[in-house]
Design a protein around this motif. Structure first.
Motif, PDB file in Angstrom:
ATOM      1  N   LYS A 186     -11.233   0.343   6.731  1.00 59.42           N
ATOM      2  CA  LYS A 186     -11.701  -1.045   6.758  1.00 59.42           C
ATOM      3  C   LYS A 186     -10.944  -1.842   7.829  1.00 59.42           C
ATOM      4  N   MET A 187      -9.631  -1.678   7.836  1.00 59.13           N
ATOM      5  CA  MET A 187      -8.823  -2.414   8.819  1.00 59.13           C
ATOM      6  C   MET A 187      -9.178  -1.980  10.233  1.00 59.13           C
ATOM      7  N   TRP A 191      -8.063  -9.554  10.961  1.00 57.67           N
ATOM      8  CA  TRP A 191      -8.143  -8.228  11.570  1.00 57.67           C
ATOM      9  C   TRP A 191      -6.884  -7.885  12.368  1.00 57.67           C
ATOM     10  N   LYS A 234      -8.811   1.774   2.915  1.00 60.37           N
ATOM     11  CA  LYS A 234      -8.248   0.529   3.457  1.00 60.37           C
ATOM     12  C   LYS A 234      -8.008   0.652   4.954  1.00 60.37           C
ATOM     13  N   GLU A 289     -12.407  -3.463  11.328  1.00 59.87           N
ATOM     14  CA  GLU A 289     -12.318  -4.896  11.615  1.00 59.87           C
ATOM     15  C   GLU A 289     -11.687  -5.137  12.988  1.00 59.87           C
ATOM     16  N   ASP A 325       0.836  -1.208   0.000  1.00 63.75           N
ATOM     17  CA  ASP A 325       0.000   0.000   0.000  1.00 63.75           C
ATOM     18  C   ASP A 325       0.869   1.256   0.000  1.00 63.75           C
TER      19      ASP A 325
END
Lengths: 958, 79
Positions: free
Chosen positions: B8-9, A904, B5, B12, A628
């Protein structure tokens, strides 16, 4: 280097099972042995060798060859010493005129039906039949050689690695028994009776049979009947060295048997504690990749990935790489570079790479391939039990009464351990399989799972919670154990959570896709066993709730008191040979060696002083974060040692884009792999045969890797890393990997007692090895958990956000098959392709029929991440709605269709797992496709039929 | 870093800690996880997203980030 002659005591060690010592006389010598010991073994221990052919100490005594006969005073006849147990006061004679005559007569019969081609036989000089002929003094064969015989029996050369020459067979049955007792496949049999008796791998050839090519039969054969083709080609080896296999996490010990610097064969080491003398087709035979013509032996550089490679010297390549790293850091900042350590490299090498990143790069941007496999194990077990490792040794399974296999396919991915597990199951242990796919263990010869919880992919946590709910609400918990050993406030909180009816089998059963009664019965079986052990694999960890599942597993084990003694435990089956080791060595961006967080000032000070540089106190980037960051322009250079991220990591397009965005990618590998296509510097790697070091297997066992040939490219991997460090202005000073281990031991409390000398002395060491456990630790958490009190963690089931839809109605799972290994870089360059030349897509007949797909059709598989084309294999081992493939071949691009969803806690991607990845896909028959006759016939040839004749996974051949 | 992202992480992680009955403990767990495992530029990214309105972040995540912001703020970047 040691001799190639292996000590064979004739019958197995039964010391663990036999009774009080008994004293007897053998050839007039008083001998004291445990009751139940065979006369043959007792004689051997007294220095008396009894002739033998059908006996070997790796197999139960059989008593068929009639060569080991003895006389026992006061008893009639001539009992076989291999099957006769020692009794007090026995007086045994192993050498009398009568015995000599009987033995010679027996040998005459054998030799009358055996080709007299010793001088040209591949076993010449290493043949037990030849030896025994000499021992019994055979001088003539009165029967002649003209009578009826088997000398014209045709040779079976179908197996790529060994021949079966029945003309040399003495039908001692050692191969049949090895296949049954050691491997547990039951592929061989003695066909016919009397003179017509012959060894047969079923009705066809070896390659057509159920044989899994583990080599146990070859190892057991006392003649050249079953013989490695490499020995036919190269002759008998003349020296050997003990080393450790570089394939899966079992970490089998092998004797590399050599001729000069050429490996003639790899033979499983009888004293290896991980494998106990057994092997699989990969470790035993698939080592040819090490000298494959594709090996890159010269460093290469290029200015851009569009340009061709240019061969350069090591010095030029290292200087270029170092200069690029410094240029990039100067332009984009210290944190713009990082490194990836390899689970295929040694502990010492991974330690050096993370040291390079932390000390020479000056950041914590180091990660390892555990990021796509077992990171959740580290997180989950450290959180609950206090240590990031499995709790048992492999021997422990022999004490288990109930075995749970969850998200693992040991017969394919950890075959040597699977054989031991199957042996225990044949002894009567019960089995619970938790897997969406009907893996071999569910129903294999003489073993059948008591329960197969064929769950929907993605519901691991739900299963564990449902099982724990039953244990708690039905009063099956070991409350005393929990009260003595666990944090009670956390337990009380967890208990309130798990008691909630939302966690009951009745509520979760429909989500899981398994009847509540099955879940209840399985929970009762596990909880009420004397010893119950859980073994799990990547089907647990490579999942969006991977860490949660690991913690749920630990919860269940603590709840039932199944930790801290042999036969129980929580046992991750590690994917690669040194995953455990690479994690131990500080390969994670937040942890220094020994799993100590970089934020701990005491630990940083310790390493800072030793390394002479300050250690960054912030966690670094994990592999997906590196990708990323590369795409956002803040991460520009990567040093990748022995890892093919472009093939093994999910969401290939994303990985490729990230690699393309970097300005300098340094790949160090044996071959030009998929990642190297995006590299600017290529440093040739060294195989495990070309370097010294250690690997740590799934049971925390540290074993030596020994160099048996010089590095083909001139440098071992640790030497290349040192060269890079020096070019970066951070010289490291090691002359041998043993010095690196000494530094590791000095800095890591769990390794304090580890030295190469001690490993040589003990054979192997399971960490922790320190003052408290000077010879290592086979079973952890014996009196208390490493963290003190065990911690129950609330594990709420969270459904994966990815759901099937009309567009993507199927769930894809991935896994590994027996004959291939991971991205296939090694095994694809061996004859193992005879069993698996291409990845295939397994799907249920209902799914196939609905899409008009026939067995062998080429089908497109598509997810929102990408699409690929695979051959279809229609099989009922899949459940409807779930499809499966492997990722061993880059052409099939299985990871093109996997998505970015991740755990996660550790961001392990939902990837190559037999059961967890849930990339939704759709598939349809490819236009113009047709079932190929060749494919079908190939499959018939290569499929291993299950006990019901069903085809096993991934044995397709195009 | 891609803000979506990170969101989202973060969500979670929040979904795991949301099971904790005590909300303060849940928020501390979430923030502690970010501190222990997220590289500074990721933490900087999620805090910048929070400052931009925090679109997509779960309520627990928003609250945890706000409460534990001081702990999560990375030090100045070293070159």
């Amino acid at each position: 280097m040691d001799s190639n002659k292996i000590l064979d005591r004739g019958t197995p060690d039964r010391s663990a099972r036999v009774g009080a010592p008994v004293t007897l006389q053998i050839d007039g010598v008083a001998v004291t042995v445990p009751a139940g010991t065979s006369l043959m073994r007792a004689a051997h221990d007294a220095g008396v060798k009894v002739p033998k052919l059908c006996a070997t100490d790796s197999l139960d005594a059989f008593g068929s060859c009639r060569l080991c006969l003895v006389e026992v005073e006061g008893r009639r006849g001539y009992p076989a010493s291999c099957t006769t147990p020692c009794e007090p006061g026995m007086k045994v004679k192993t050498q009398t005129d009568k015995l000599a005559k009987l033995r010679r007569s027996t040998m005459e019969l054998y030799i009358s039906d055996h080709p007299l081609d010793c001088l040209t036989c591949p076993a010449n000089g290493n043949c037990e039949l030849q030896d025994m002929a000499g021992v019994v003094g055979l001088r003539e064969v009165r029967y002649g050689y003209q009578g009826e015989n088997h000398l014209a029996a045709p040779k079976d050369q179908s197996n790529p690695y060994f021949t079966f020459d029945p003309s040399k067979c003495i039908v001692c049955s050692r191969c049949v028994r090895a296949c049954e007792e050691i491997q547990g496949t039951f592929a061989l049999t003695v066909q016919g009776r009397g003179f017509d008796s012959k060894i047969a791998p079923g009705p066809g050839s070896f390659l057509e049979s159920e044989c899994v090519s583990c080599g146990a039969c070859v190892q057991a054969c006392p003649t050249a009947t079953l013989m490695e083709k490499s020995v036919y080609d190269q002759g008998q080896p003349d020296h050997s060295a003990i080393t450790t296999c570089a394939y899966c996490g079992v970490g089998c010990s092998f004797r590399a048997e050599m001729k000069g610097d050429q490996v003639v064969r790899m033979v499983p080491h009888k004293d290896g504690r991980a494998n106990r003398g057994h092997s699989c087709v990969k470790g035993r035979f698939a080592f040819g990749y090490a000298t494959h013509k594709d090996r890159i032996k010269q460093p290469m550089i290029r200015a851009s990935i569009q340009e061709p490679w240019r061969e350069v010297t090591w010095e030029q390549a290292i200087a270029h790489a170092a200069s690029e790293i410094r240029r990039i850091q100067g332009k984009y900042g210290r944190g713009s570079v990082g490194g990836i350590t390899s689970s295929r490299c040694t502990n010492e090498e991974t330690y050096l790479v993370q040291k390079l990143v932390r000390a020479a790069f000056g950041n914590n941007n180091v990660d390892t391939c555990a990021r796509v496999c077992h990171s959740p194990t580290g997180y989950g077990l450290k959180t609950t039990l206090g240590e990031s490792a499995g709790t048992q040794d492999f021997d422990s399974v022999m004490h288990a009464d109930v075995v749970v296999v969850m998200g693992a396919n040991p017969t394919d991915a950890h075959p040597v351990f699977a054989s031991r597990m199957k042996k225990r199951l044949r002894e009567g242990a019960q089995l619970i399989v938790i897997d969406p796919r009907k893996i071999d263990l569910v129903d294999s010869p003489h073993t059948r799972a008591a329960f197969h919880i064929q769950l929907q992919p993605g519901t691991n946590v739900a299963v564990m919670n449902a099982l724990a709910h039953v244990v708690v609400t039905e009063g099956l918990a070991k409350v005393d154990y929990v009260r003595a050993r666990c944090e009670l406030p956390e337990f009380d909180k967890w208990q309130a959570f798990i008691r909630d009816p939302k966690n009951s089998p009745e509520v979760l059963g429909p989500v899981i896709g398994v009847p509540a009664t099955t879940l209840r019965d399985a929970a009762r079986l596990y909880a009420t066993a004397r010893n119950a052990a859980i073994y799990y694999g990547l089907g647990v960890t490579e999942h969006s709730q991977g860490s949660t599942t690991v913690m749920a597993i630990a919860n269940l084990a603590m709840l039932t008191g199944n930790l801290g003694r042999p036969g129980v435990g929580v046992n991750p089956l590690r994917g690669q040979n040194n995953v455990q080791g690479s994690c131990d060595m500080g390969s994670f961006p937040h942890e220094l060696p020994g799993y100590r967080h970089v934020s701990d000032p005491t630990v940083r000070e310790l390493f800072g002083q030793s390394w002479g540089v300050p250690i960054d106190d912030e966690p670094g980037l994990r592999i997906p974060n590196m990708f990323d960051a590369a795409l956002d322009g803040s991460f520009k250079a990567l040093y990748v040692q022995g890892e093919d991220i472009a093939q093994s990591d999910p969401d290939t397009h994303h990985v490729q884009a990230a690699l393309t965005a970097m300005e300098c990618v340094i790949v160090q590998d044996l071959f030009i792999n998929e990642t190297a296509k995006y590299a600017h510097v290529f440093l040739p790697g060294a195989s495990f045969l070309e370097k010294d070091g250690t690997f740590t297997n799934a049971e925390r066992r540290i074993s030596r890797v020994r160099r048996v040939m010089p590095p083909l490219a001139g440098l071992a991997d640790w030497e290349a890393t040192m060269a890079l460090a020096k070019a970066l202005g951070y010289p490291m000073h090691y002359d041998h990997p043993s010095q690196i281990m000494a530094e590791i031991a000095a800095l890591t409390p769990t390794f304090t007692g580890v030295t190469y000398d001690k490993i040589d002395q003990l054979g192997s060491i399971q960490w922790p090895c320190n003052d408290q456990a000077p010879t290592g630790t086979p079973v952890m958490h014996v009196d208390q958990f490493v963290r003190g009190k065990g911690r129950f963690v609330i594990t709420e089931y969270v459904a994966t956000p990815e759901r099937t839809s009309r567009k993507f109605p199927l769930i894809l799972t991935t896994g590994r098959i027996l004959s291939q290994y991971n991205v296939g870089a090694q095994t694809r360059r061996t004859a193992n392709t005879a069993w698996h030349a291409a990845d295939v897509l397994e799907l249920h007949p209902h799914d196939a029929e609905a899409r008009g797909i026939r067995d062998g059709d080429r089908v497109e598989v598509e997810s929102r991440a990408g699409k690929t084309v695979l051959r279809a294999e229609v099989t009922e081992r899949m459940q409807p709605g779930v499809v499966y493939t492997t990722f061993h071949h880059p052409e099939s691009g299985a990871n093109v269709v996997t998505t970015e969803n991740s755990d996660w806690a550790t961001i392990v991607r939902n990837t190559r797992s037999p059961r967890c990845r849930s990339a939704r896909c759709w598939c349809r028959r490819r236009r113009g496709s047709r079932s190929s006759r060749r494919l079908r016939s190939s499959r018939r040839r290569c499929c291993r039929g299950g006990s019901d004749g069903r085809a096993e996974a991934g044995q397709d051949v195009q | 870093m891609d803000a979506q992202k990170l969101v989202k992480m973060c969500n979670e992680i929040g979904a795991f800690f949301a099971a904790e009955p005590d909300k303060a403990t849940a928020m501390a767990g979430l923030a502690g996880h970010l501190k222990r495992f997220w590289e500074p530029r990721m933490r900087r990214g999620i805090l910048a997203h929070l400052d931009g309105g925090g679109a997509g972040l779960s309520p627990l995540a928003v609250e945890a980030l706000r409460m534990h912001r001081a702990m999560l703020e990375p030090k100045a970047v070293r070159s």
